[in-house]
Design a protein around this motif. Structure first.
Motif, PDB file in Angstrom:
ATOM      1  N   UNK A  49      35.249  77.616  39.521  1.00 57.69           N
ATOM      2  CA  UNK A  49      34.395  78.744  39.138  1.00 57.69           C
ATOM      3  C   UNK A  49      34.061  78.662  37.650  1.00 57.69           C
ATOM      4  N   UNK A  50      35.075  78.447  36.840  1.00 56.58           N
ATOM      5  CA  UNK A  50      34.941  78.338  35.379  1.00 56.58           C
ATOM      6  C   UNK A  50      33.965  77.222  35.011  1.00 56.58           C
ATOM      7  N   UNK A  51      34.135  76.057  35.632  1.00 60.68           N
ATOM      8  CA  UNK A  51      33.238  74.927  35.364  1.00 60.68           C
ATOM      9  C   UNK A  51      31.813  75.218  35.822  1.00 60.68           C
ATOM     10  N   UNK A  52      31.688  75.852  36.983  1.00 54.17           N
ATOM     11  CA  UNK A  52      30.368  76.159  37.530  1.00 54.17           C
ATOM     12  C   UNK A  52      29.610  77.134  36.639  1.00 54.17           C
ATOM     13  N   UNK A  53      30.252  78.232  36.262  1.00 55.68           N
ATOM     14  CA  UNK A  53      29.593  79.239  35.432  1.00 55.68           C
ATOM     15  C   UNK A  53      29.268  78.678  34.046  1.00 55.68           C
ATOM     16  N   UNK A  54      30.149  77.830  33.538  1.00 54.36           N
ATOM     17  CA  UNK A  54      29.970  77.299  32.183  1.00 54.36           C
ATOM     18  C   UNK A  54      29.216  75.972  32.145  1.00 54.36           C
ATOM     19  N   UNK A  55      28.574  75.585  33.238  1.00 53.00           N
ATOM     20  CA  UNK A  55      27.930  74.265  33.287  1.00 53.00           C
ATOM     21  C   UNK A  55      26.767  74.132  32.312  1.00 53.00           C
ATOM     22  N   UNK A  56      26.053  75.225  32.036  1.00 55.12           N
ATOM     23  CA  UNK A  56      24.927  75.163  31.105  1.00 55.12           C
ATOM     24  C   UNK A  56      25.270  75.762  29.745  1.00 55.12           C
ATOM     25  N   UNK A  57      26.009  76.845  29.776  1.00 52.56           N
ATOM     26  CA  UNK A  57      26.349  77.569  28.564  1.00 52.56           C
ATOM     27  C   UNK A  57      27.714  78.223  28.783  1.00 52.56           C
ATOM     28  N   UNK A  58      28.512  78.305  27.735  1.00 49.59           N
ATOM     29  CA  UNK A  58      29.857  78.875  27.862  1.00 49.59           C
ATOM     30  C   UNK A  58      29.755  80.391  27.983  1.00 49.59           C
ATOM     31  N   UNK A  59      29.716  80.881  29.228  1.00 51.52           N
ATOM     32  CA  UNK A  59      29.605  82.310  29.488  1.00 51.52           C
ATOM     33  C   UNK A  59      30.952  82.963  29.789  1.00 51.52           C
ATOM     34  N   UNK A  60      31.877  82.184  30.360  1.00 45.39           N
ATOM     35  CA  UNK A  60      33.166  82.715  30.779  1.00 45.39           C
ATOM     36  C   UNK A  60      34.283  82.084  29.958  1.00 45.39           C
ATOM     37  N   UNK A  61      35.201  82.927  29.496  1.00 49.64           N
ATOM     38  CA  UNK A  61      36.444  82.427  28.907  1.00 49.64           C
ATOM     39  C   UNK A  61      37.598  83.105  29.628  1.00 49.64           C
ATOM     40  N   UNK A  62      38.624  82.335  29.881  1.00 48.30           N
ATOM     41  CA  UNK A  62      39.829  82.823  30.544  1.00 48.30           C
ATOM     42  C   UNK A  62      40.973  82.741  29.542  1.00 48.30           C
ATOM     43  N   UNK A  63      41.781  83.791  29.524  1.00 44.35           N
ATOM     44  CA  UNK A  63      43.007  83.790  28.723  1.00 44.35           C
ATOM     45  C   UNK A  63      44.170  83.829  29.703  1.00 44.35           C
ATOM     46  N   UNK A  64      44.931  82.750  29.718  1.00 48.45           N
ATOM     47  CA  UNK A  64      46.069  82.618  30.625  1.00 48.45           C
ATOM     48  C   UNK A  64      47.300  83.275  30.013  1.00 48.45           C
ATOM     49  N   UNK A  65      47.937  84.143  30.805  1.00 47.92           N
ATOM     50  CA  UNK A  65      49.194  84.775  30.412  1.00 47.92           C
ATOM     51  C   UNK A  65      50.242  84.315  31.424  1.00 47.92           C
ATOM     52  N   UNK A  66      51.152  83.482  30.970  1.00 53.20           N
ATOM     53  CA  UNK A  66      52.121  82.853  31.857  1.00 53.20           C
ATOM     54  C   UNK A  66      53.215  83.810  32.303  1.00 53.20           C
ATOM     55  N   UNK A  67      53.584  83.678  33.561  1.00 55.01           N
ATOM     56  CA  UNK A  67      54.750  84.373  34.097  1.00 55.01           C
ATOM     57  C   UNK A  67      55.818  83.350  34.485  1.00 55.01           C
ATOM     58  N   UNK A  68      55.701  82.134  33.934  1.00 54.89           N
ATOM     59  CA  UNK A  68      56.680  81.082  34.207  1.00 54.89           C
ATOM     60  C   UNK A  68      58.041  81.430  33.611  1.00 54.89           C
TER      61      UNK A  68
END
Length: 144
Positions: A49-68
């Motif tokens: 999803x991230x790659x698809x949405x950002x294929x032309x322009x960086x529209x999505x950013x994800x911030x990962x919060x680990x529960x490891x």
């Protein structure tokens, strides 16, 4: 955003200022863990999803919060992700985010606005069931 995430986040190239989040239309906060089977199934979907949405322009950013449970688990799992992360060593911040977002289970994915306010909390279902088409709903959520 600094109130939520601090001054910087991790990227594959090292720390980046939190202010870089303002360059994306959609900021997602992703709670996940390597030991979680549903997370192991969802993370590759989110990656596509991230790659698809950002294929032309960086529209999505994800911030990962680990529960490891360990730094090693975090590093191995985060190594498979293309987005940003809260430092695993910042346990207090990760716990604060878990409480702030009421992230009781993993995977959890939240859409936030530029002030860090949750605008949509069921984004895992959006990505799974609608894929890139969920962007229309997210646009509406951000302006409401």
């Amino acid at each position: 955003m600094e109130e939520l995430f601090g001054a910087s986040l991790l990227s594959k190239d090292g720390p980046v200022p939190v202010s870089t989040l303002s360059q994306s239309k959609y900021v997602l906060v992703y709670f996940s863990a390597s030991w979680c089977k549903p997370c192991q199934a969802f993370t590759p979907m989110l990656d596509m999803f991230y790659d698809s949405i950002n294929s032309f322009e960086k529209d999505v950013e994800v911030v990962y919060v680990s529960r490891d449970h360990t730094t090693e688990e975090f590093e191995e799992y985060y190594g498979k992700m293309p987005w940003l992360a809260v430092s695993y060593e910042d346990c207090d911040r990760r716990n604060m985010l878990k409480e702030t977002f009421a992230a009781k289970s993993v995977p959890s994915l939240y859409l936030i606005n530029t002030e860090g306010v949750v605008k949509k909390s069921d984004c895992v279902l959006d990505v799974k069931n609608k894929g890139p088409l969920c962007i229309n709903e997210w646009n509406l959520a951000l302006v409401s």
